[in-house]
Design an enzyme around this catalytic site. Structure first.
Site, PDB file in Angstrom:
ATOM      1  N   LYS A 111     107.537  48.996  75.347  1.00  0.00           N
ATOM      2  CA  LYS A 111     108.628  49.790  75.903  1.00  0.00           C
ATOM      3  C   LYS A 111     108.401  50.106  77.377  1.00  0.00           C
ATOM      4  CE  LYS A 111     110.393  51.655  71.609  1.00  0.00           C
ATOM      5  NZ  LYS A 111     110.343  52.727  70.638  1.00  0.00           N
ATOM      6  N   LYS A 194     116.227  40.716  63.565  1.00  0.00           N
ATOM      7  CA  LYS A 194     116.314  41.730  62.517  1.00  0.00           C
ATOM      8  C   LYS A 194     117.572  42.590  62.684  1.00  0.00           C
ATOM      9  CE  LYS A 194     113.797  45.550  62.487  1.00  0.00           C
ATOM     10  NZ  LYS A 194     114.172  46.781  61.818  1.00  0.00           N
ATOM     11  N   LYS A 197     119.146  49.436  63.554  1.00  0.00           N
ATOM     12  CA  LYS A 197     120.126  50.487  63.790  1.00  0.00           C
ATOM     13  C   LYS A 197     120.289  50.849  65.265  1.00  0.00           C
ATOM     14  CE  LYS A 197     117.003  54.112  62.140  1.00  0.00           C
ATOM     15  NZ  LYS A 197     116.059  54.238  63.262  1.00  0.00           N
TER      16      LYS A 197
HETATM   17  P1  ATP Z   1     115.192  51.082  65.333  1.00  0.00           P
HETATM   18  O1  ATP Z   1     116.050  50.056  65.995  1.00  0.00           O
HETATM   19  O2  ATP Z   1     115.441  52.486  65.810  1.00  0.00           O
HETATM   20  O3  ATP Z   1     113.742  50.713  65.275  1.00  0.00           O
HETATM   21  P2  ATP Z   1     115.459  50.218  62.596  1.00  0.00           P
HETATM   22  O4  ATP Z   1     116.778  49.862  61.956  1.00  0.00           O
HETATM   23  O5  ATP Z   1     114.519  49.121  62.930  1.00  0.00           O
HETATM   24  O6  ATP Z   1     115.778  51.118  63.851  1.00  0.00           O
HETATM   25  P3  ATP Z   1     113.409  51.984  61.708  1.00  0.00           P
HETATM   26  O7  ATP Z   1     113.668  53.430  61.973  1.00  0.00           O
HETATM   27  O8  ATP Z   1     112.483  51.215  62.590  1.00  0.00           O
HETATM   28  O9  ATP Z   1     114.815  51.253  61.632  1.00  0.00           O
HETATM   29  O10 ATP Z   1     112.912  51.814  60.225  1.00  0.00           O
HETATM   30  C1  ATP Z   1     113.378  52.612  59.158  1.00  0.00           C
HETATM   31  C2  ATP Z   1     113.013  51.928  57.877  1.00  0.00           C
HETATM   32  O11 ATP Z   1     113.916  50.863  57.620  1.00  0.00           O
HETATM   33  C3  ATP Z   1     111.623  51.302  57.875  1.00  0.00           C
HETATM   34  O12 ATP Z   1     111.043  51.508  56.615  1.00  0.00           O
HETATM   35  C4  ATP Z   1     111.894  49.829  58.118  1.00  0.00           C
HETATM   36  O13 ATP Z   1     110.889  49.015  57.553  1.00  0.00           O
HETATM   37  C5  ATP Z   1     113.223  49.652  57.414  1.00  0.00           C
HETATM   38  N1  ATP Z   1     114.018  48.582  58.040  1.00  0.00           N
HETATM   39  C6  ATP Z   1     114.535  48.625  59.281  1.00  0.00           C
HETATM   40  N2  ATP Z   1     115.252  47.525  59.538  1.00  0.00           N
HETATM   41  C7  ATP Z   1     115.180  46.754  58.422  1.00  0.00           C
HETATM   42  C8  ATP Z   1     115.713  45.466  58.073  1.00  0.00           C
HETATM   43  N3  ATP Z   1     116.469  44.778  58.909  1.00  0.00           N
HETATM   44  N4  ATP Z   1     115.441  44.980  56.851  1.00  0.00           N
HETATM   45  C9  ATP Z   1     114.682  45.688  55.992  1.00  0.00           C
HETATM   46  N5  ATP Z   1     114.140  46.886  56.261  1.00  0.00           N
HETATM   47  C10 ATP Z   1     114.387  47.431  57.459  1.00  0.00           C
HETATM   48 MG    MG Z   2     112.544  49.568  63.951  1.00  0.00          MG
END
Ligand code: ATP
Ligand code: MG
Length: 328
Positions: A111, A194, A197
């Site tokens: 970052k 991936k 969010k």
């Molecule tokens: P950010 O972009 O803020 O990192 P994110 O969608 O990657 O958001 P995280 O907050 O990093 O979400 O992760 C929350 C949970 O969701 C974690 O347990 C992570 O392993 C799971 N997760 C996130 N994205 C995925 C995905 N595409 N498929 C499966 N599991 C996911």
């Molecule tokens: Mg993430």
């Protein structure tokens, strides 16, 4: 029952990936572990965010977790900032962590590379200490983590060991639990990326749990696939179809073999319609519960009660630490 803890940062809108990869597992874990789940809103301000957006994301995620099937009678469910002790303990950890340790964190390196010293805030650097406090204050045995957070849990363990050695036993050493059913849901428009969010460019490839189900169906129907007409699991050569199979399998409970048999000889339109149907059913159910929780105000009651339970434990631990260090 062993204690397990997990936090989620309200850094955007929850996706189908979060549901399949994380929330669904917690619904299972709530019967197997003494589960603590919190919304990590203090972590969300390491990057700029408006107050309206942060408030909305926090509340939406809280209501969605419960709507997805977490039972507040089984789980201690709360918002991080409601338990002041987390930030207090993180200060103690700031004074027991070394610059070199935090500089080595790959998330910080990634970052900070994109920013310069006058635009990168100190919170982004020290947030692993807050994360360590979030965890150690509850003495959990297990921390379910994705690969990207493993290094931070390692640091958390190092801090716990260091504090225990220096001041006498005060923290349980937590173990990272890397999910075995680690279905990783990919973007529908770019299956090598991936579904995430906080990815603002990903709207078309990303299904949000609060998407209008009709829109979600449309996104599935226009998902990138390949030029064959063969529903077969092959991540390397058929990443788009394999991703849709992951989604379909996770929501229907069917194995890849069963899915391949079900759609043998069918074109992709038929398969996509089936995926769209099950996604629509899932979202419709979740959204109905979400709306009810928000409209009744019940969600506020749930996380306030959760904070009372969490605070009782966190407060005791903080004072124990204060006593060991001579602060009290
Ligand atoms: P950010 O972009 O803020 O990192 P994110 O969608 O990657 O958001 P995280 O907050 O990093 O979400 O992760 C929350 C949970 O969701 C974690 O347990 C992570 O392993 C799971 N997760 C996130 N994205 C995925 C995905 N595409 N498929 C499966 N599991 C996911
Ligand atoms: Mg993430």
């Amino acid at each position: 029952m062993d204690r397990m803890l997990s936090g989620i940062k309200p850094s955007g809108k929850l996706t189908l990936g979060n549901y399949i990869g994380a929330i669904r597992n917690f619904v299972k874990y709530q019967d197997e572990y003494e589960l603590y789940i919190f919304i990590a809103n203090l972590h969300a301000i390491t990057v700029p965010v408006s107050k309206e957006e942060l408030r909305k994301n926090t509340k939406d995620i809280a209501a969605l977790y419960i709507a997805c099937g977490l039972d507040p009678k089984k789980v201690t469910f709360f918002i991080q900032s409601d338990v002041l002790e987390h930030a207090n303990l993180s200060w103690i950890f700031n004074c027991h962590t070394y610059m070199g340790e935090l500089k080595r964190m790959t998330q910080f390196k990634d970052k900070s590379q994109k920013l310069n010293d006058s635009s990168i805030n100190v919170g982004l650097f020290t947030y692993p200490d807050l994360m360590a406090a979030d965890i150690l204050i509850y003495d959990p045995k297990y921390i379910p983590v994705g690969e990207d957070q493993k290094q931070h849990v390692e640091l958390t363990r190092d801090i716990a060991i260091r504090m225990n050695n220096k001041y006498g036993e005060m923290f349980t050493i937590p173990e990272p639990l890397v999910a075995s059913e680690g279905a990783r849901i990919m973007s529908l428009s770019n299956p090598s990326k991936k579904m995430s969010k906080s990815d603002e460019t990903g709207d078309k490839g990303c299904i949000y749990l609060l998407d209008d189900p009709k829109l979600a169906a449309k996104k599935i129907m226009s998902a990138v696939t390949d030029s064959e007409a063969n529903v077969k699991y092959d991540v390397t050569n058929k990443p788009g179809i394999s991703n849709l199979m992951e989604i379909y399998g996770a929501l229907s409970g069917k194995t890849n073999q069963e899915i391949e048999a079900e759609f043998k000889g069918q074109n992709y339109g038929v398969f996509k319609s089936a995926v769209a149907d099950i996604v629509v059913t899932t979202l419709t159910e979740i959204q109905a519960k979400y709306k009810q929780l928000m409209a009744s105000g019940e969600i506020n009651e749930i996380y306030q009660q959760g904070a009372i339970k969490a605070r009782a434990i966190a407060n005791q631990k903080l004072h124990k630490v204060y006593r060991k260090l001579g602060i009290e």
